[in-house]
Design a protein around this motif. Structure first.
Motif, short mmCIF file in Angstrom:
data_model
loop_
_atom_site.label_atom_id
_atom_site.label_comp_id
_atom_site.label_asym_id
_atom_site.label_seq_id
_atom_site.Cartn_x
_atom_site.Cartn_y
_atom_site.Cartn_z
N ARG A 7 -0.03 44.99 40.45
CA ARG A 7 1.08 45.52 39.89
C ARG A 7 1.60 46.77 39.97
NH1 ARG A 7 2.11 41.32 40.93
NH2 ARG A 7 2.78 39.48 39.83
N GLN A 8 2.03 47.96 40.60
CA GLN A 8 2.56 48.98 40.62
C GLN A 8 0.70 50.04 40.88
OE1 GLN A 8 5.44 50.31 40.58
NE2 GLN A 8 5.99 48.71 40.87
N LEU A 9 -0.26 49.13 41.03
CA LEU A 9 -1.17 49.97 41.69
C LEU A 9 -0.85 51.24 42.61
CD1 LEU A 9 -4.50 49.95 41.60
CD2 LEU A 9 -4.02 48.36 44.01
N ARG A 10 -1.66 52.56 41.42
CA ARG A 10 -1.68 54.06 42.18
C ARG A 10 -2.87 54.06 42.51
NH1 ARG A 10 2.59 57.67 39.98
NH2 ARG A 10 2.87 58.49 41.81
N LEU A 11 -3.07 54.75 43.44
CA LEU A 11 -4.71 55.64 43.35
C LEU A 11 -5.02 56.74 44.43
CD1 LEU A 11 -7.50 53.32 44.33
CD2 LEU A 11 -7.43 55.49 45.89
N ARG A 12 -5.37 57.57 43.86
CA ARG A 12 -5.34 59.64 44.63
C ARG A 12 -6.59 59.08 44.64
NH1 ARG A 12 -1.56 63.39 42.31
NH2 ARG A 12 -2.19 63.58 39.89
N TYR A 13 -6.85 60.04 45.86
CA TYR A 13 -8.47 60.60 46.53
C TYR A 13 -9.05 61.74 45.05
CZ TYR A 13 -9.48 56.61 48.87
OH TYR A 13 -9.65 54.96 49.10
N ASN A 14 -8.17 62.11 45.11
CA ASN A 14 -8.66 63.25 43.75
C ASN A 14 -7.09 63.93 43.24
OD1 ASN A 14 -7.57 66.14 45.23
ND2 ASN A 14 -8.89 64.97 46.95
N VAL A 37 -1.82 43.21 56.24
CA VAL A 37 -1.75 44.08 57.65
C VAL A 37 -1.02 45.42 57.19
CG1 VAL A 37 -1.19 42.61 59.57
CG2 VAL A 37 0.06 43.61 58.69
N GLY A 38 -1.23 46.39 58.25
CA GLY A 38 -0.41 47.57 58.52
C GLY A 38 -1.18 48.75 59.06
N PRO A 39 -0.38 49.38 59.11
CA PRO A 39 -1.57 50.81 60.55
C PRO A 39 -2.49 51.71 59.86
CG PRO A 39 0.66 51.77 60.14
CD PRO A 39 0.92 49.77 59.46
N SER A 40 -3.28 52.01 60.06
CA SER A 40 -4.52 53.29 59.80
C SER A 40 -4.00 54.06 59.32
CB SER A 40 -5.41 53.71 60.76
OG SER A 40 -6.19 54.46 60.64
N GLY A 41 -4.51 54.23 58.17
CA GLY A 41 -3.62 54.96 57.37
C GLY A 41 -2.91 54.61 55.90
N ALA A 42 -2.64 53.35 55.91
CA ALA A 42 -1.64 52.62 55.39
C ALA A 42 -2.11 52.16 53.62
CB ALA A 42 -1.50 51.06 55.91
N GLY A 43 -3.65 52.29 53.21
CA GLY A 43 -3.92 51.97 52.16
C GLY A 43 -4.95 51.22 52.17
N LYS A 44 -4.70 50.29 53.21
CA LYS A 44 -5.53 49.18 53.07
C LYS A 44 -6.65 48.83 52.65
CE LYS A 44 -5.53 48.02 57.21
NZ LYS A 44 -4.61 48.96 58.03
N SER A 45 -8.24 49.90 52.58
CA SER A 45 -9.14 49.57 52.42
C SER A 45 -9.16 50.13 50.97
CB SER A 45 -9.86 51.00 53.66
OG SER A 45 -9.91 51.01 54.55
N SER A 46 -8.31 51.54 50.85
CA SER A 46 -8.25 51.78 49.67
C SER A 46 -7.53 50.85 48.09
CB SER A 46 -7.48 52.77 49.15
OG SER A 46 -6.77 53.98 49.87
N GLY A 49 -11.16 48.81 47.59
CA GLY A 49 -11.57 48.97 46.80
C GLY A 49 -11.34 49.54 45.43
N ALA A 50 -9.72 48.98 45.33
CA ALA A 50 -9.14 49.38 43.75
C ALA A 50 -9.74 47.91 43.28
CB ALA A 50 -8.21 49.56 43.94
N TYR A 55 -13.30 51.91 42.74
CA TYR A 55 -12.52 53.86 42.15
C TYR A 55 -11.81 53.48 40.93
CZ TYR A 55 -12.98 54.21 47.62
OH TYR A 55 -13.91 54.33 48.34
N PRO A 56 -11.02 54.42 39.98
CA PRO A 56 -10.18 54.50 39.23
C PRO A 56 -8.72 53.76 40.41
CG PRO A 56 -11.37 56.38 39.11
CD PRO A 56 -11.96 55.97 40.00
N PHE A 57 -8.13 53.43 38.85
CA PHE A 57 -6.57 53.43 39.60
C PHE A 57 -6.39 53.66 37.86
CE2 PHE A 57 -8.81 49.03 39.00
CZ PHE A 57 -8.25 48.60 38.54
N GLU A 58 -4.53 53.67 38.46
CA GLU A 58 -3.72 53.30 38.06
C GLU A 58 -3.12 51.94 38.35
OE1 GLU A 58 -1.07 57.18 37.65
OE2 GLU A 58 -2.42 58.61 37.37
N GLY A 59 -2.38 51.26 36.94
CA GLY A 59 -0.76 50.45 37.13
C GLY A 59 -2.51 48.75 37.01
N ARG A 60 -1.69 47.52 37.18
CA ARG A 60 -2.21 46.44 36.44
C ARG A 60 -3.24 45.80 37.47
NH1 ARG A 60 -1.03 41.11 34.74
NH2 ARG A 60 -2.34 41.05 32.53
#
Ligand code: ADP
Ligand code: ADP
Length: 230
Positions: A7-14, A37-46, A49-50, A55-60
């Motif tokens: 839910r409402q997952l947000r992540l940024r690398y810095n 699915v989704g194009p490269s850079g869409a956030g699938k790997s991130s 990672g969450a 990686y630390p993240f916001e949301g639940r």
């Protein structure tokens, strides 16, 4: 039960970077078979990672109703098995590489997962069978073989959730077909999340497709409906 809820997952690398994940909502009920699915850079790997708490993240994120932050990293990884695009093989025998998650495993259990991962003829072709050295100083292991070894590992772990990251990337058609068979077996009785930028024939392994774009899941639909667009 092992429902996965995001839910409402947000992540940024810095602090100054833009959001790689910007409000992801996604459910993977126990037993669901979903492609992300989704194009490269869409956030699938991130997203992966969450989930694995790299990686630390916001949301639940909750696993079986328990917030991820209340579970240890090892606990998370015992519930969620990941088959990486380039699975890591330790500098050790194939037997040791397979037993990774379960030191107490019997030869009979090993044989069973080897068959399920469609590795029988591969093991038989090795100079020393299961005792063949496969790591850095060992024999060369192809991308497809490494992924099937990782699937066998996941089967031994008996994790309720299986995530595959770009499973057919870089494989020829024959190798990919062998991999579909082993994925289909590994997915029985588990939740399956297949991450890919190109669904292709992987669609036979899933029931639903979630589409990511710009750090969000923008759509979720049955696989037939998704395919009918192309
Ligand atoms: P996908 O897996 O769908 O290709 P990613 O999750 O890799 O997408 O990327 C989402 C965004 O996060 C992109 O803008 C990418 O540049 C950025 N990103 C991914 N990994 C890192 C990282 N390790 N450091 C900084 N930015 C990253
Ligand atoms: P292919 O020709 O089938 O694409 P690659 O040579 O690209 O196979 O290998 C794919 C991956 O398998 C590598 O990136 C590496 O992670 C893993 N791998 C291959 N051989 C070994 C090895 N001897 N030890 C550890 N990992 C290996």
């Amino acid at each position: 039960h092992f429902d996965l809820s995001i839910r409402q997952l947000r992540l940024r690398y810095n602090e100054t970077a833009s959001w790689a994940l910007d409000g992801v909502n996604l459910d993977l009920p126990q037993g669901a078979r979903l492609a992300l699915v989704g194009p490269s850079g869409a956030g699938k790997s991130s997203l992966m990672g969450a989930l694995l708490r790299f990686y630390p993240f916001e949301g639940r994120i909750a696993l079986g109703g328990i917030p991820l932050e209340n579970l240890g990293g090892d606990e998370v990884r015992s519930h969620i098995a990941v088959v990486e695009q380039q699975p890591y093989l330790f500098d050790a025998s194939l037997r040791e590489n397979l037993k990774l998650g379960r030191p107490d495993v019997t030869d009979e259990e090993l044989r069973t997962v080897i068959t399920q991962a469609r590795l029988d003829s591969y093991v038989d072709s090795l100079p020393h069978g299961l005792d063949t050295w496969v790591g850095e100083n060992g024999i060369r292991v192809s991308g497809g073989e490494a992924r099937r070894i990782a699937i066998a590992r996941a089967l031994l772990m008996d994790a309720p959730i299986l995530i595959l990251d770009e499973p057919t990337e870089g494989l020829d058609a024959v190798t990919a077909n062998e991999l579909y068979d082993s994925i289909a077996v590994a997915a029985r009785g588990r939740s399956l999340l297949v991450i890919t930028h190109r669904l292709g024939k992987l669609c036979s392994l899933v029931d639903e497709v979630a589409v990511m774009r710009d750090g969000r899941v923008v759509e979720r639909l049955p696989v037939e409906a998704y395919r009918s667009r192309f």
